[in-house]
Design an enzyme around this catalytic site. Structure first.
Site, PDB file in Angstrom:
ATOM      1  N   LYS A  72       0.799  -1.223   0.000  1.00  0.00           N
ATOM      2  CA  LYS A  72       0.000   0.000   0.000  1.00  0.00           C
ATOM      3  C   LYS A  72       0.839   1.283   0.000  1.00  0.00           C
ATOM      4  O   LYS A  72       1.864   1.379   0.652  1.00  0.00           O
ATOM      5  CB  LYS A  72      -0.924   0.039   1.236  1.00  0.00           C
ATOM      6  CG  LYS A  72      -2.035  -0.964   1.238  1.00  0.00           C
ATOM      7  CD  LYS A  72      -3.072  -0.753   0.132  1.00  0.00           C
ATOM      8  CE  LYS A  72      -3.917   0.484   0.352  1.00  0.00           C
ATOM      9  NZ  LYS A  72      -4.786   0.366   1.525  1.00  0.00           N
ATOM     10  N   GLU A 121      -6.069  13.058   2.356  1.00  0.00           N
ATOM     11  CA  GLU A 121      -7.192  12.588   3.185  1.00  0.00           C
ATOM     12  C   GLU A 121      -7.306  13.422   4.456  1.00  0.00           C
ATOM     13  O   GLU A 121      -8.412  13.763   4.893  1.00  0.00           O
ATOM     14  CB  GLU A 121      -6.996  11.118   3.560  1.00  0.00           C
ATOM     15  CG  GLU A 121      -7.259  10.152   2.417  1.00  0.00           C
ATOM     16  CD  GLU A 121      -6.956   8.717   2.811  1.00  0.00           C
ATOM     17  OE1 GLU A 121      -7.830   7.867   2.625  1.00  0.00           O
ATOM     18  OE2 GLU A 121      -5.849   8.449   3.303  1.00  0.00           O
TER      19      GLU A 121
END
Ligand code: ARG
Length: 474
Positions: free
Chosen positions: A292, A299
């Site tokens: 990832k 965000e």
């Protein structure tokens, strides 16, 4: 006048009329110094201006004014180097500074609060803080706009689909897309400049609410603190927080705008889009999944916009039922205000860095923009040029699109003959009815995405950013 007086006898600077000590719980409950110490610089600056004015007008001896100013400068240094002994028992930053001044210079310190209340004092501190906050926000916005403009310039020839409803709509240049945010953020900067244009009048001298019986020189303190003049109504001065509210509203709007930009970075950096890849320096990994690379920075910007909105609503709610003039409720203005401004400052900074360093997936963008369906509107406009009413043209192209979807034939591979079966007005003369390049070049109206038009917009943006940089002296 003499200097042999001893100063306040009780621990509190307002202790004269009290017999009993403040409940320790109340002391904790009402203290604000742990957050309003952020105003220390402004508080001391205001006090220095006030002391000089008191000396100048002869309300206190000039010599005492000098001692006070020197003492205040020493206190300022202590705060700067982190050696100031903040004491919650002294409530707020104003009392902390004054009490410390007393420790440093003795009873002469007692003359500083002549003709002044904490109410006009805190209003002054806030006005000075807000002026700086507006300026800092403009700096941060300028930097982000410069980054966006630079990346736009670099990607004048990168094309991608523009979206409505997050469905591919029409092709646009990436430069055009990012310049959209330059416009948005330009209005944000203008909102801060505008809010600052209402922070031009000095609260000092408004006193607790009704001015003073003493012949203060309000014009002098106003001048020294770089205000245009003294405020006109003492009651308004100590009871209003709309200046803070409008700066917080500007911050909330700006954070919402940043949140939308952030949201695009989040979507665009997904494997599904692959339009951008954030630099390692602006991404984080997963503690569990080794593959990832997460867009935590945008965000968090998106997430923190909630704070700015909440902070604004918080102070609006605090203010809505308050009668004139000062009420202690208003002490609740500071934490949300400070939080909004620091959240905005940090968000602008990380967004500038993230956008400056991200890699653009030009091939993925181009592949998505090559979808011939994006030119369906252009096809309808071909018919309009032949005199077909737009509604009929829309209908005809709609049937053509349905045909393509059913048969799996690409829109741009239909022959002229095939098209004419849907509407005989499709012209015989044109070589190719659908062409991405031509589609762009035809969008040359002001505000459009044609290459030359975007280039002109970029030039205008550059001039605007240079002018703002000159104003901000960067
Ligand atoms: N700490 C107070 C505030 O921020 C300062 C003003 C206090 N004034 C008063 N009369 N208690 O609002």
């Amino acid at each position: 006048m003499s200097n042999d007086r001893t100063g306040p006898q009780s621990g509190k600077l307002w202790g004269g009329r009290f017999k009993d000590k403040t409940d320790p719980g109340v002391e904790r409950f009402s203290a604000s110094v742990h957050f309003d110490k952020a105003l220390a610089r402004y508080d001391i600056r205001g006090s220095i201006a006030h002391a000089r004015m008191l000396g100048h007008t002869g309300l206190i001896p000039e010599a005492d004014a000098k001692i006070i100013v020197q003492g205040l400068e020493r206190v300022a240094t202590e705060i700067e180097i982190g050696e100031f002994p903040f004491d919650a028992g002294l409530e707020d930053i104003h009392m902390n500074v004054e009490a410390r001044l007393h420790e440093q210079i003795g009873p002469v310190a007692g003359r500083l609060h002549t003709g002044r209340s904490r109410n006009d004092q805190v209003a002054t501190d806030l006005a000075l803080y807000l002026r700086d906050a507006c300026l800092a926000s403009r700096h941060g916005l300028l930097q982000l706009r410069q980054v966006l403009a630079a990346r736009a310039e670099e990607h004048l020839d990168t094309v991608l689909p523009g979206y409505t409803h997050l469905q591919r709509a029409q092709p646009v240049r990436l430069a055009h897309h990012w310049l959209a945010f330059v416009e948005v953020l330009g209005r944000d900067a203008a909102r801060f400049a505008d809010a600052a244009s209402r922070l031009t009048h000095c609260p000092l001298g408004a006193g607790a609410l009704a001015g003073s019986t003493l012949p203060l020189d309000r014009a002098q303190t106003a001048r020294e603190l770089e205000f245009v003049a003294a405020t006109r109504n003492s009651m308004d001065t100590v009871s209003s927080r709309d200046h803070a509210l409008e700066v917080m509203a500007a911050a909330a709007i700006c954070m919402v705008n940043l949140s939308r930009l952030a949201e695009e970075l989040v979507i665009w950096s997904s494997a599904e889009f692959g339009f951008v890849e954030l630099a390692d320096a602006y991404s984080t990994g997963s503690s569990l999944m080794p593959q990832k690379k997460n867009p935590d920075v945008p965000e968090l910007v998106r997430g923190k916009s909630g704070r700015a909105i909440g902070n604004l609503v918080s102070l609006l709610t605090t203010m809505k039922g308050l009668p004139l003039t000062y009420n202690r409720d208003m002490q609740e203005d500071k934490e949300p205000l400070f939080d909004s401004m620091s959240t905005l400052r940090d968000s602008l900074e990380v967004m500038s860095g993230a956008i400056a360093t991200l890699r653009v997936g030009t091939e993925r963008m181009a592949a998505a923009a090559a979808d011939p369906m994006l030119l369906a509107t252009d096809l309808a406009e071909v018919l309009v040029r032949q005199g077909v009413p737009f509604r009929e043209a829309h209908e005809a192209v709609g049937r053509i699109v349905a045909h393509c979807v059913e048969t799996g034939v690409a829109l741009d591979s239909l022959s002229k003959k095939a098209l004419q079966q849907f509407d005989p007005a499709f012209p015989e003369a044109a070589k190719k009815l659908l062409d991405l390049e031509r589609s762009f070049e035809q969008r040359s109206l002001v505000g459009g995405t044609a290459r030359a038009t975007v280039q002109l917009a970029l030039e205008a943006v550059r001039a605007e950013l240079d002018a703002e940089a000159a104003k901000l002296e960067v």
